[in-house]
Design an enzyme around this catalytic site. Structure first.
Site, PDB file in Angstrom:
ATOM      1  N   SER A   1      67.865  57.936   6.126  1.00  7.37           N
ATOM      2  CA  SER A   1      67.694  56.509   5.984  1.00  7.37           C
ATOM      3  C   SER A   1      66.053  56.230   5.557  1.00  7.37           C
ATOM      4  CB  SER A   1      67.538  55.912   7.294  1.00  7.37           C
ATOM      5  OG  SER A   1      69.122  55.608   7.490  1.00  7.37           O
TER       6      SER A   1
ATOM      7  N   LYS B   1      65.689  54.331   2.388  1.00  6.16           N
ATOM      8  CA  LYS B   1      65.972  53.028   2.425  1.00  6.16           C
ATOM      9  C   LYS B   1      64.750  52.334   1.823  1.00  6.16           C
ATOM     10  CE  LYS B   1      69.978  53.116   5.334  1.00  6.16           C
ATOM     11  NZ  LYS B   1      70.476  53.093   6.773  1.00  6.16           N
TER      12      LYS B   1
ATOM     13  N   TYR C   1      65.626  51.965  14.082  1.00  9.89           N
ATOM     14  CA  TYR C   1      66.918  51.665  14.609  1.00  9.89           C
ATOM     15  C   TYR C   1      66.544  50.426  15.724  1.00  9.89           C
ATOM     16  CZ  TYR C   1      67.616  55.710  12.014  1.00  9.89           C
ATOM     17  OH  TYR C   1      67.852  56.735  10.870  1.00  9.89           O
TER      18      TYR C   1
ATOM     19  N   VAL D   1      68.003  60.103  10.385  1.00  8.76           N
ATOM     20  CA  VAL D   1      68.696  60.788  11.393  1.00  8.76           C
ATOM     21  C   VAL D   1      68.811  62.199  11.114  1.00  8.76           C
ATOM     22  CG1 VAL D   1      70.603  59.185  11.954  1.00  8.76           C
ATOM     23  CG2 VAL D   1      71.109  60.663  10.049  1.00  8.76           C
TER      24      VAL D   1
ATOM     25  N   TYR E   1      74.791  55.388  -2.342  1.00  6.79           N
ATOM     26  CA  TYR E   1      74.163  54.997  -1.203  1.00  6.79           C
ATOM     27  C   TYR E   1      74.475  56.448  -0.445  1.00  6.79           C
ATOM     28  CZ  TYR E   1      73.514  54.034   3.932  1.00  6.79           C
ATOM     29  OH  TYR E   1      73.166  54.173   5.068  1.00  6.79           O
TER      30      TYR E   1
HETATM   31  N1  GLU Z   1      74.007  59.028   6.502  1.00  2.00           N
HETATM   32  C1  GLU Z   1      73.516  57.943   7.439  1.00  2.00           C
HETATM   33  C2  GLU Z   1      74.543  56.691   7.521  1.00  2.00           C
HETATM   34  O1  GLU Z   1      74.449  56.049   6.632  1.00  2.00           O
HETATM   35  C3  GLU Z   1      72.156  57.489   7.253  1.00  2.00           C
HETATM   36  C4  GLU Z   1      71.916  57.291   8.809  1.00  2.00           C
HETATM   37  C5  GLU Z   1      70.099  57.124   9.072  1.00  2.00           C
HETATM   38  O2  GLU Z   1      69.358  58.155   8.939  1.00  2.00           O
HETATM   39  O3  GLU Z   1      70.177  56.474   9.577  1.00  2.00           O
HETATM   40  O4  GLU Z   1      75.318  56.624   8.099  1.00  2.00           O
END
Ligand code: GLU
Length: 304
Positions: A63, A66, A240, A258, A188
């Site tokens: 993530s 992002k 998060y 994650v 994505y």
């Molecule tokens: N591949 C994970 C998802 O989209 C990313 C999670 C993350 O790093 O927050 O579910």
């Protein structure tokens, strides 16, 4: 400031605490990494790189990407983006679908999955080869060719992508999704599968510590005010549903993934990336967060 001495001290103190968490296990490729790896890289605004531990080992940034996609899209759409995604912390898990229904298809922020899918959809609207162009962009920010997309992680994300697929259809039902769902999901899942080391990741975040100017790309990536806004979003939404706790304990804008990575910036001073795969129950790397907490405690200056 002796940054090398500082991160070494932090590294050894964290190692001595013997913290235990749990490696993310939603796909086997992530579950099978060596949980004991731990690295820190700090990059100052002159481009000096300091590192300790596994700072040169590539890992799945997940993530954290992002922030890179948001930067590309923010440059194109600017504040028009905020009609499609809000800028409020969510207080819900990253992959929650509930909020999206009662807020009528407008995700809370660009860093929860629903919001990131909108950003990736916007990326697909403006860039002809979004995956290649995203990789090139991150390489440019890092000043070298460092991005690798791990095909096994990418495929596994896809094969376990029910919830992200559901979020995309949900967004489409609210007309907040413009491109074919499979195409956007491919981008994505590819961005989630990017692998980089702490060194390259810290370099790729350097422009956010430097009013939008990347010393590695040698150009203005974002305007000063846009860079400030991305930092504000990272501070309030980057961890998060633990962003408040991170702001309280560490007080730096940053983004976690994650895979156990955290990238953060101290505006006008440095960018930093920390990685260790074991996570706490909110999905943030237990050692990385502790390292950043110790680091900001030991510094003679702070964001606040
Ligand atoms: N591949 C994970 C998802 O989209 C990313 C999670 C993350 O790093 O927050 O579910």
């Amino acid at each position: 400031m002796d940054y090398q001495g500082l991160i070494e001290e932090v590294y050894h103190e964290v190692q001595a605490e013997n913290l235990k968490g749990k490696v993310a296990d939603y796909i086997p490729e992530i579950a099978n990494v060596d949980p004991n790896q731990f690295g820190i890289a700090l990059v100052d605004l002159k481009g000096n790189v300091y590192g300790v531990g596994d700072h040169q080992v590539p890992f799945s940034i997940q993530s954290i990407s992002k922030v890179h996609t948001l930067t590309m899209v923010f440059n194109v759409f600017n504040t028009k983006l905020w009609s499609r995604v809000n800028v409020e912390p969510s207080g819900d898990p990253f992959n929650s679908i509930a909020q999206l229904e009662y807020e009528k298809g407008i995700p809370r922020n660009p860093f929860i999955n629903a919001g990131a899918l909108v950003i990736t959809d916007a990326l697909c609207s403006k860039f002809e080869n979004p995956i290649d162009q995203l990789s090139e962009f991150i390489n440019e920010l890092a000043g070298e060719t460092c991005v690798k997309i791990n095909p096994d992680v990418m495929n596994s994300e896809k094969n376990h992508g029910e919830r992200n697929t559901a979020l995309a259809y949900f967004l489409k039902s609210y007309k907040n999704f413009n491109n074919p769902i499979e195409e956007v999901l491919n981008v994505y899942f590819s961005q989630c599968a990017i692998e980089m080391s702490c060194v390259d990741l810290a370099k790729s975040f350097s422009f956010l510590a430097n009013d939008g100017f990347s010393i590695f790309a040698d150009r203005q990536i974002l305007s000063e005010s846009s860079a400030r806004r991305i930092n504000a979003l990272m501070l309030t939404c980057g961890f998060y549903d633990e962003a408040g706790e991170f702001a309280y304990r560490v007080g730096l804008p940053g983004k976690s993934g994650v895979g156990g990575g955290v990238a953060a910036v101290m505006p006008h001073k440095f960018s930093i990336a920390v990685w260790s795969p074991e996570l706490n129950e909110k999905g943030n790397s237990i050692k990385s967060i502790r390292a950043l907490e110790l680091l900001t405690d030991k510094l003679s200056f702070s964001l606040f």
